[in-house]
Design a protein around this motif. Structure first.
Motif, short mmCIF file in Angstrom:
data_model
loop_
_atom_site.label_atom_id
_atom_site.label_comp_id
_atom_site.label_asym_id
_atom_site.label_seq_id
_atom_site.Cartn_x
_atom_site.Cartn_y
_atom_site.Cartn_z
N ILE A 207 0.85 -1.20 0.00
CA ILE A 207 0.00 0.00 0.00
C ILE A 207 0.88 1.24 0.00
CG2 ILE A 207 -1.61 1.38 1.37
CD1 ILE A 207 -2.83 -1.19 2.42
N ASP A 208 1.85 1.29 0.90
CA ASP A 208 2.73 2.44 1.02
C ASP A 208 3.49 2.69 -0.28
OD1 ASP A 208 4.11 4.55 2.12
OD2 ASP A 208 5.48 3.32 3.28
N ASP A 209 4.11 1.64 -0.82
CA ASP A 209 4.88 1.81 -2.06
C ASP A 209 3.98 2.14 -3.24
OD1 ASP A 209 7.20 1.33 -0.71
OD2 ASP A 209 7.53 -0.69 -1.51
N GLY A 210 2.78 1.56 -3.25
CA GLY A 210 1.85 1.85 -4.34
C GLY A 210 1.44 3.30 -4.38
N VAL A 211 1.14 3.88 -3.21
CA VAL A 211 0.77 5.30 -3.16
C VAL A 211 1.98 6.17 -3.45
CG1 VAL A 211 -0.08 7.16 -1.66
CG2 VAL A 211 -1.14 4.89 -1.57
N PHE A 227 -8.51 -0.99 5.10
CA PHE A 227 -7.67 0.21 5.16
C PHE A 227 -8.50 1.46 5.44
CE2 PHE A 227 -5.93 4.00 3.15
CZ PHE A 227 -4.67 4.06 3.70
N ASP A 228 -9.65 1.57 4.81
CA ASP A 228 -10.37 2.85 4.85
C ASP A 228 -10.90 3.20 6.23
OD1 ASP A 228 -11.25 5.15 3.24
OD2 ASP A 228 -13.25 4.49 3.84
N ARG A 229 -11.21 2.20 7.05
CA ARG A 229 -11.70 2.55 8.37
C ARG A 229 -10.62 3.20 9.22
NH1 ARG A 229 -12.08 -3.19 9.52
NH2 ARG A 229 -10.64 -3.85 11.16
N TYR A 230 -9.37 2.82 9.00
CA TYR A 230 -8.27 3.44 9.74
C TYR A 230 -7.95 4.82 9.16
CZ TYR A 230 -7.91 -1.34 11.34
OH TYR A 230 -8.20 -2.58 11.86
N ILE A 256 -1.84 3.17 7.96
CA ILE A 256 -1.12 1.90 7.90
C ILE A 256 -0.69 1.47 9.28
CG2 ILE A 256 1.01 0.79 7.07
CD1 ILE A 256 0.75 2.44 4.50
N ARG A 257 -0.21 2.41 10.10
CA ARG A 257 0.20 2.08 11.47
C ARG A 257 -0.94 1.47 12.26
NH1 ARG A 257 -0.23 3.76 16.41
NH2 ARG A 257 -1.58 5.52 15.88
#
Length: 391
Positions: A207-211, A227-230, A256-257
Protein backbone atom coordinates in the motif's frame (compact mmCIF):
# COMPACT_ATOMS: atom_id res chain seq x y z
CA UNK A 1 23.58 -21.98 26.34
CA UNK A 2 19.90 -21.93 27.34
CA UNK A 3 17.51 -19.03 26.91
CA UNK A 4 16.44 -16.89 29.87
CA UNK A 5 13.15 -16.04 28.18
CA UNK A 6 10.02 -17.77 29.50
CA UNK A 7 8.60 -19.96 26.74
CA UNK A 8 5.27 -21.71 26.45
CA UNK A 9 5.33 -25.53 26.43
CA UNK A 10 4.37 -25.39 22.74
CA UNK A 11 7.35 -23.16 21.80
CA UNK A 12 10.65 -24.29 20.33
CA UNK A 13 13.32 -24.46 23.03
CA UNK A 14 16.86 -24.10 21.60
CA UNK A 15 18.12 -26.51 24.25
CA UNK A 16 15.83 -29.16 22.72
CA UNK A 17 16.61 -28.42 19.07
CA UNK A 18 16.76 -31.34 16.66
CA UNK A 19 20.21 -30.05 15.86
CA UNK A 20 22.26 -29.32 12.77
CA UNK A 21 23.19 -31.45 9.79
CA UNK A 22 26.84 -31.19 10.83
CA UNK A 23 27.82 -31.27 14.51
CA UNK A 24 29.05 -27.93 15.86
CA UNK A 25 30.55 -26.95 19.20
CA UNK A 26 27.92 -24.96 21.18
CA UNK A 27 28.52 -21.23 21.64
CA UNK A 28 29.11 -20.10 25.24
CA UNK A 29 27.01 -16.91 25.05
CA UNK A 30 24.35 -17.58 22.41
CA UNK A 31 21.52 -20.05 21.97
CA UNK A 32 21.35 -22.18 18.83
CA UNK A 33 18.68 -19.98 17.25
CA UNK A 34 20.68 -16.83 18.01
CA UNK A 35 23.60 -18.43 16.21
CA UNK A 36 21.34 -19.15 13.23
CA UNK A 37 20.23 -15.53 13.10
CA UNK A 38 23.83 -14.30 13.24
CA UNK A 39 24.94 -16.66 10.47
CA UNK A 40 22.09 -15.46 8.26
CA UNK A 41 22.84 -11.77 8.86
CA UNK A 42 26.51 -12.27 7.94
CA UNK A 43 25.76 -14.29 4.78
CA UNK A 44 26.35 -13.02 1.26
CA UNK A 45 22.80 -13.93 0.25
CA UNK A 46 21.38 -11.70 2.99
CA UNK A 47 23.44 -8.70 1.85
CA UNK A 48 22.24 -9.17 -1.72
CA UNK A 49 18.62 -8.74 -0.61
CA UNK A 50 19.18 -4.96 -0.45
CA UNK A 51 19.28 -4.90 -4.27
CA UNK A 52 16.40 -7.31 -4.89
CA UNK A 53 12.93 -5.91 -5.38
CA UNK A 54 9.47 -6.51 -4.03
CA UNK A 55 7.24 -4.85 -6.66
CA UNK A 56 9.37 -2.06 -8.10
CA UNK A 57 12.67 -2.72 -9.86
CA UNK A 58 15.69 -1.43 -7.97
CA UNK A 59 16.40 1.55 -10.24
CA UNK A 60 12.87 2.96 -9.93
CA UNK A 61 13.39 4.70 -6.59
CA UNK A 62 15.48 4.73 -3.43
CA UNK A 63 12.58 4.52 -0.95
CA UNK A 64 10.66 1.52 -2.29
CA UNK A 65 10.89 -1.73 -0.32
CA UNK A 66 13.50 -4.29 -1.16
CA UNK A 67 13.72 -7.91 -0.07
CA UNK A 68 16.01 -6.78 2.74
CA UNK A 69 13.72 -4.11 4.17
CA UNK A 70 10.78 -6.49 3.79
CA UNK A 71 12.63 -9.20 5.73
CA UNK A 72 13.43 -6.72 8.52
CA UNK A 73 9.77 -5.69 8.72
CA UNK A 74 8.67 -9.33 8.91
CA UNK A 75 11.18 -9.94 11.70
CA UNK A 76 9.94 -6.91 13.65
CA UNK A 77 6.29 -7.94 13.37
CA UNK A 78 7.14 -11.56 14.13
CA UNK A 79 9.13 -10.79 17.25
CA UNK A 80 6.39 -8.49 18.60
CA UNK A 81 3.76 -11.20 18.22
CA UNK A 82 6.04 -14.00 19.46
CA UNK A 83 6.72 -12.13 22.70
CA UNK A 84 3.02 -11.93 23.50
CA UNK A 85 2.47 -15.61 22.71
CA UNK A 86 5.52 -16.91 24.65
CA UNK A 87 7.09 -18.21 21.44
CA UNK A 88 10.80 -18.18 20.68
CA UNK A 89 11.62 -14.71 19.38
CA UNK A 90 15.11 -15.65 18.18
CA UNK A 91 13.79 -18.48 16.02
CA UNK A 92 11.09 -16.23 14.59
CA UNK A 93 13.72 -13.63 13.75
CA UNK A 94 16.06 -16.16 12.12
CA UNK A 95 13.31 -17.58 9.91
CA UNK A 96 12.02 -14.11 9.02
CA UNK A 97 15.45 -12.89 7.95
CA UNK A 98 16.12 -16.01 5.86
CA UNK A 99 12.74 -16.67 4.25
CA UNK A 100 13.51 -14.72 1.04
CA UNK A 101 17.19 -15.64 0.58
CA UNK A 102 16.34 -17.75 -2.47
CA UNK A 103 14.24 -15.14 -4.27
CA UNK A 104 15.32 -14.23 -7.77
CA UNK A 105 15.92 -10.70 -9.03
CA UNK A 106 12.78 -8.83 -10.13
CA UNK A 107 10.44 -10.34 -7.56
CA UNK A 108 7.77 -12.82 -8.59
CA UNK A 109 8.26 -12.04 -12.28
CA UNK A 110 11.83 -13.29 -12.09
CA UNK A 111 10.74 -16.35 -10.14
CA UNK A 112 8.04 -17.23 -12.67
CA UNK A 113 10.47 -16.76 -15.57
CA UNK A 114 13.12 -18.96 -13.98
CA UNK A 115 10.55 -21.62 -13.14
CA UNK A 116 9.54 -21.64 -16.81
CA UNK A 117 13.16 -21.98 -17.89
CA UNK A 118 13.62 -24.89 -15.48
CA UNK A 119 10.41 -26.68 -16.45
CA UNK A 120 12.30 -29.65 -17.94
CA UNK A 121 14.82 -29.72 -15.10
CA UNK A 122 12.71 -29.94 -11.96
CA UNK A 123 11.32 -26.40 -11.90
CA UNK A 124 12.21 -23.58 -9.53
CA UNK A 125 10.61 -22.87 -6.14
CA UNK A 126 11.91 -19.85 -4.26
CA UNK A 127 11.27 -21.43 -0.84
CA UNK A 128 13.26 -24.49 -1.84
CA UNK A 129 15.93 -22.19 -3.24
CA UNK A 130 16.17 -20.42 0.12
CA UNK A 131 16.85 -23.81 1.67
CA UNK A 132 19.48 -24.54 -1.00
CA UNK A 133 21.17 -21.25 -0.14
CA UNK A 134 21.51 -22.04 3.57
CA UNK A 135 22.23 -25.76 3.05
CA UNK A 136 24.63 -25.69 0.08
CA UNK A 137 25.28 -22.44 -1.76
CA UNK A 138 26.74 -20.21 0.96
CA UNK A 139 30.50 -20.79 1.18
CA UNK A 140 31.78 -19.57 4.56
CA UNK A 141 33.05 -22.53 6.56
CA UNK A 142 35.94 -24.94 5.89
CA UNK A 143 34.08 -27.94 7.34
CA UNK A 144 30.90 -27.89 5.22
CA UNK A 145 28.87 -26.12 2.55
CA UNK A 146 26.05 -23.80 3.57
CA UNK A 147 25.35 -22.18 6.94
CA UNK A 148 24.57 -25.42 8.82
CA UNK A 149 21.43 -24.02 10.47
CA UNK A 150 19.26 -25.88 12.98
CA UNK A 151 16.42 -28.09 11.86
CA UNK A 152 13.83 -25.65 13.24
CA UNK A 153 15.14 -22.68 11.26
CA UNK A 154 15.42 -24.75 8.08
CA UNK A 155 11.88 -26.04 8.60
CA UNK A 156 10.57 -22.49 8.89
CA UNK A 157 12.38 -21.36 5.75
CA UNK A 158 10.66 -24.08 3.70
CA UNK A 159 7.21 -22.51 3.76
CA UNK A 160 5.93 -24.33 0.64
CA UNK A 161 7.18 -27.42 -1.15
CA UNK A 162 5.77 -29.55 -3.96
CA UNK A 163 5.29 -33.24 -3.23
CA UNK A 164 7.94 -34.17 -5.78
CA UNK A 165 10.53 -31.98 -4.11
CA UNK A 166 9.44 -33.08 -0.64
CA UNK A 167 10.04 -36.70 -1.68
CA UNK A 168 13.46 -35.74 -3.01
CA UNK A 169 14.34 -33.99 0.26
CA UNK A 170 13.12 -36.97 2.26
CA UNK A 171 15.26 -39.37 0.23
CA UNK A 172 18.33 -37.25 0.99
CA UNK A 173 17.44 -36.48 4.61
CA UNK A 174 15.05 -39.07 6.12
CA UNK A 175 12.64 -37.55 8.65
CA UNK A 176 13.99 -34.13 7.73
CA UNK A 177 12.41 -30.87 6.64
CA UNK A 178 10.52 -32.46 3.74
CA UNK A 179 8.66 -35.03 5.84
CA UNK A 180 5.87 -32.76 7.06
CA UNK A 181 4.70 -32.08 3.50
CA UNK A 182 4.35 -35.82 2.92
CA UNK A 183 2.53 -36.44 6.23
CA UNK A 184 0.32 -33.35 6.05
CA UNK A 185 1.63 -31.97 9.34
CA UNK A 186 2.20 -28.41 10.52
CA UNK A 187 5.53 -26.73 11.19
CA UNK A 188 6.35 -25.11 14.53
CA UNK A 189 4.27 -22.21 15.79
CA UNK A 190 7.27 -19.96 15.14
CA UNK A 191 7.26 -20.99 11.48
CA UNK A 192 3.49 -20.49 11.27
CA UNK A 193 3.92 -17.02 12.73
CA UNK A 194 6.56 -16.07 10.16
CA UNK A 195 4.19 -17.08 7.36
CA UNK A 196 1.47 -14.77 8.64
CA UNK A 197 3.85 -11.92 9.52
CA UNK A 198 5.13 -12.12 5.94
CA UNK A 199 1.60 -11.58 4.61
CA UNK A 200 0.86 -8.72 7.03
CA UNK A 201 4.11 -6.96 6.13
CA UNK A 202 3.85 -7.13 2.36
CA UNK A 203 0.20 -6.06 2.27
CA UNK A 204 1.01 -2.98 4.34
CA UNK A 205 4.17 -1.93 2.57
CA UNK A 206 2.71 -2.52 -0.88
CA UNK A 207 0.00 0.00 0.00
CA UNK A 208 2.73 2.44 1.02
CA UNK A 209 4.88 1.81 -2.06
CA UNK A 210 1.85 1.85 -4.34
CA UNK A 211 0.77 5.30 -3.16
CA UNK A 212 4.36 6.59 -3.15
CA UNK A 213 4.75 5.48 -6.77
CA UNK A 214 1.56 7.25 -7.84
CA UNK A 215 0.08 4.02 -9.20
CA UNK A 216 -2.45 3.80 -6.35
CA UNK A 217 -4.29 6.72 -4.74
CA UNK A 218 -5.85 7.19 -1.34
CA UNK A 219 -9.13 7.77 -3.16
CA UNK A 220 -8.89 4.28 -4.68
CA UNK A 221 -8.09 2.78 -1.30
CA UNK A 222 -11.47 3.93 0.01
CA UNK A 223 -12.92 0.80 -1.62
CA UNK A 224 -10.84 -1.36 0.76
CA UNK A 225 -12.73 -1.54 4.09
CA UNK A 226 -9.74 -2.85 6.06
CA UNK A 227 -7.67 0.21 5.16
CA UNK A 228 -10.37 2.85 4.85
CA UNK A 229 -11.70 2.55 8.37
CA UNK A 230 -8.27 3.44 9.74
CA UNK A 231 -7.87 6.29 7.25
CA UNK A 232 -11.28 7.63 8.26
CA UNK A 233 -10.52 7.36 11.98
CA UNK A 234 -7.15 9.07 11.56
CA UNK A 235 -8.69 11.89 9.54
CA UNK A 236 -11.41 12.44 12.13
CA UNK A 237 -8.83 12.63 14.90
CA UNK A 238 -6.45 14.82 12.87
CA UNK A 239 -8.59 16.98 10.53
CA UNK A 240 -5.49 18.74 9.23
CA UNK A 241 -4.48 15.54 7.43
CA UNK A 242 -6.02 15.56 3.96
CA UNK A 243 -6.19 12.94 1.19
CA UNK A 244 -4.17 15.30 -1.00
CA UNK A 245 -1.38 17.79 -0.39
CA UNK A 246 1.23 17.97 2.38
CA UNK A 247 -0.79 15.93 4.87
CA UNK A 248 -1.23 12.93 2.59
CA UNK A 249 1.96 11.12 3.63
CA UNK A 250 1.19 11.49 7.34
CA UNK A 251 -2.38 10.33 6.80
CA UNK A 252 -1.19 7.29 4.85
CA UNK A 253 1.39 6.37 7.47
CA UNK A 254 -1.06 6.80 10.34
CA UNK A 255 -3.68 4.63 8.61
CA UNK A 256 -1.12 1.90 7.90
CA UNK A 257 0.20 2.08 11.47
CA UNK A 258 -3.29 1.58 12.89
CA UNK A 259 -4.04 -1.23 10.44
CA UNK A 260 -0.81 -3.05 11.36
CA UNK A 261 -1.50 -2.68 15.08
CA UNK A 262 -5.02 -4.08 14.79
CA UNK A 263 -3.80 -7.01 12.68
CA UNK A 264 -1.09 -7.82 15.22
CA UNK A 265 -3.59 -7.76 18.11
CA UNK A 266 -6.03 -9.82 16.06
CA UNK A 267 -3.39 -12.51 15.46
CA UNK A 268 -2.45 -12.54 19.16
CA UNK A 269 -6.08 -12.88 20.31
CA UNK A 270 -7.01 -15.47 17.67
CA UNK A 271 -3.92 -17.56 18.31
CA UNK A 272 -4.44 -17.47 22.07
CA UNK A 273 -7.97 -18.72 21.51
CA UNK A 274 -6.68 -21.55 19.28
CA UNK A 275 -4.05 -22.50 21.86
CA UNK A 276 -6.70 -22.57 24.58
CA UNK A 277 -8.93 -24.72 22.39
CA UNK A 278 -6.29 -27.30 21.39
CA UNK A 279 -3.99 -27.04 24.44
CA UNK A 280 -0.76 -28.28 22.82
CA UNK A 281 1.66 -29.47 25.50
CA UNK A 282 4.69 -29.73 23.23
CA UNK A 283 6.11 -28.89 19.82
CA UNK A 284 5.21 -32.43 18.77
CA UNK A 285 1.56 -31.70 19.59
CA UNK A 286 1.75 -28.54 17.46
CA UNK A 287 2.86 -30.55 14.43
CA UNK A 288 -0.10 -32.92 14.69
CA UNK A 289 -2.76 -30.24 15.25
CA UNK A 290 -4.32 -27.81 12.76
CA UNK A 291 -2.54 -24.49 12.16
CA UNK A 292 -3.04 -22.28 15.19
CA UNK A 293 -1.35 -18.97 14.34
CA UNK A 294 -4.16 -17.22 12.55
CA UNK A 295 -6.38 -14.22 11.92
CA UNK A 296 -9.95 -14.11 13.15
CA UNK A 297 -12.45 -15.00 10.42
CA UNK A 298 -13.40 -11.34 10.01
CA UNK A 299 -9.81 -10.12 9.68
CA UNK A 300 -8.95 -12.94 7.29
CA UNK A 301 -11.85 -11.97 5.02
CA UNK A 302 -10.90 -8.29 5.08
CA UNK A 303 -7.25 -9.10 4.42
CA UNK A 304 -8.31 -11.11 1.39
CA UNK A 305 -10.21 -8.12 0.00
CA UNK A 306 -7.06 -6.00 0.42
CA UNK A 307 -4.97 -8.59 -1.41
CA UNK A 308 -7.46 -8.66 -4.27
CA UNK A 309 -7.33 -4.87 -4.50
CA UNK A 310 -3.53 -4.87 -4.64
CA UNK A 311 -3.55 -7.56 -7.33
CA UNK A 312 -6.01 -5.63 -9.44
CA UNK A 313 -4.74 -2.08 -8.89
CA UNK A 314 -0.99 -2.46 -8.32
CA UNK A 315 0.48 -5.79 -9.40
CA UNK A 316 -1.52 -5.76 -12.65
CA UNK A 317 -1.12 -2.04 -13.26
CA UNK A 318 0.01 -1.55 -16.90
CA UNK A 319 3.23 0.17 -15.80
CA UNK A 320 4.16 -2.69 -13.44
CA UNK A 321 3.20 -5.31 -16.04
CA UNK A 322 5.38 -3.61 -18.68
CA UNK A 323 8.37 -3.57 -16.32
CA UNK A 324 7.85 -7.16 -15.25
CA UNK A 325 7.56 -8.34 -18.86
CA UNK A 326 10.98 -6.83 -19.52
CA UNK A 327 12.31 -8.41 -16.32
CA UNK A 328 11.07 -11.84 -17.40
CA UNK A 329 12.89 -11.43 -20.70
CA UNK A 330 16.12 -10.56 -18.88
CA UNK A 331 15.94 -13.81 -16.89
CA UNK A 332 14.99 -15.90 -19.93
CA UNK A 333 17.79 -14.45 -22.07
CA UNK A 334 20.37 -14.97 -19.32
CA UNK A 335 19.29 -18.57 -18.80
CA UNK A 336 19.53 -19.35 -22.53
CA UNK A 337 22.91 -17.63 -22.83
CA UNK A 338 24.49 -19.46 -19.89
CA UNK A 339 23.07 -22.82 -20.95
CA UNK A 340 24.55 -22.32 -24.40
CA UNK A 341 27.89 -20.97 -23.16
CA UNK A 342 28.55 -21.70 -19.45
CA UNK A 343 31.95 -20.01 -19.71
CA UNK A 344 30.13 -16.68 -19.63
CA UNK A 345 29.57 -17.32 -15.92
CA UNK A 346 32.35 -16.93 -13.31
CA UNK A 347 34.90 -19.80 -13.25
CA UNK A 348 33.37 -21.66 -10.28
CA UNK A 349 29.89 -21.78 -11.82
CA UNK A 350 31.22 -22.42 -15.31
CA UNK A 351 33.32 -25.34 -14.08
CA UNK A 352 30.38 -26.88 -12.23
CA UNK A 353 28.09 -26.50 -15.25
CA UNK A 354 30.59 -28.00 -17.68
CA UNK A 355 31.46 -31.01 -15.50
CA UNK A 356 27.94 -32.37 -15.21
CA UNK A 357 25.05 -33.45 -17.40
CA UNK A 358 22.36 -31.12 -18.74
CA UNK A 359 20.39 -31.37 -15.48
CA UNK A 360 23.37 -30.21 -13.43
CA UNK A 361 24.13 -27.44 -15.90
CA UNK A 362 20.56 -26.11 -15.68
CA UNK A 363 20.55 -26.17 -11.87
CA UNK A 364 23.92 -24.41 -11.73
CA UNK A 365 22.63 -21.72 -14.09
CA UNK A 366 19.43 -21.35 -12.05
CA UNK A 367 21.45 -21.00 -8.83
CA UNK A 368 23.61 -18.30 -10.42
CA UNK A 369 20.68 -16.30 -11.78
CA UNK A 370 18.63 -16.65 -8.58
CA UNK A 371 21.51 -15.19 -6.61
CA UNK A 372 21.72 -12.07 -8.78
CA UNK A 373 20.59 -8.64 -7.69
CA UNK A 374 18.35 -6.63 -10.02
CA UNK A 375 21.14 -4.35 -11.16
CA UNK A 376 23.67 -7.16 -11.67
CA UNK A 377 21.15 -9.08 -13.79
CA UNK A 378 20.54 -5.98 -15.90
CA UNK A 379 24.27 -5.37 -16.35
CA UNK A 380 24.88 -9.01 -17.30
CA UNK A 381 22.02 -8.95 -19.77
CA UNK A 382 23.36 -5.78 -21.40
CA UNK A 383 26.89 -7.24 -21.53
CA UNK A 384 25.74 -10.43 -23.21
CA UNK A 385 23.00 -9.12 -25.52
CA UNK A 386 23.97 -5.48 -26.01
CA UNK A 387 20.41 -4.51 -25.10
CA UNK A 388 19.31 -2.29 -22.23
CA UNK A 389 15.78 -3.28 -21.32
CA UNK A 390 15.39 -1.45 -17.99
CA UNK A 391 17.03 1.38 -16.12
Amino acid sequence: MTSNVSLGPYACDPALSRGRRHADVPAPTRTEYQRDRDRIVHSSAFRRLVYKTQVFVNHEGDLFRTRLTHSLEVAQLGRSIARSLALNEDLVEAVSLAHDLGHTPFGHAGQDALNGCMRDFGGFEHNLQSLRVVDWLEERYPQYDGLNLTFETREGILKHCSRRNAELLESREPHGVGERFLLGRQPSLEAQLCNLADEIAYNAHDIDDGVRSGLVTLAQLREVPLFDRYRSAAQQQYPQLADEGPGQRRLLHEAIRRMLSDQVYDVIDSTRAALARHQPASVQDVRRLPAMVCFSEGMRAQSQVLKQFLMRSLYRHPQVVQTMDAARRVVQDLFAAYMDAPQQMPPAQAGSAERGDLQRRARTVADFIAGMTDRFALREHERITGQRLLG
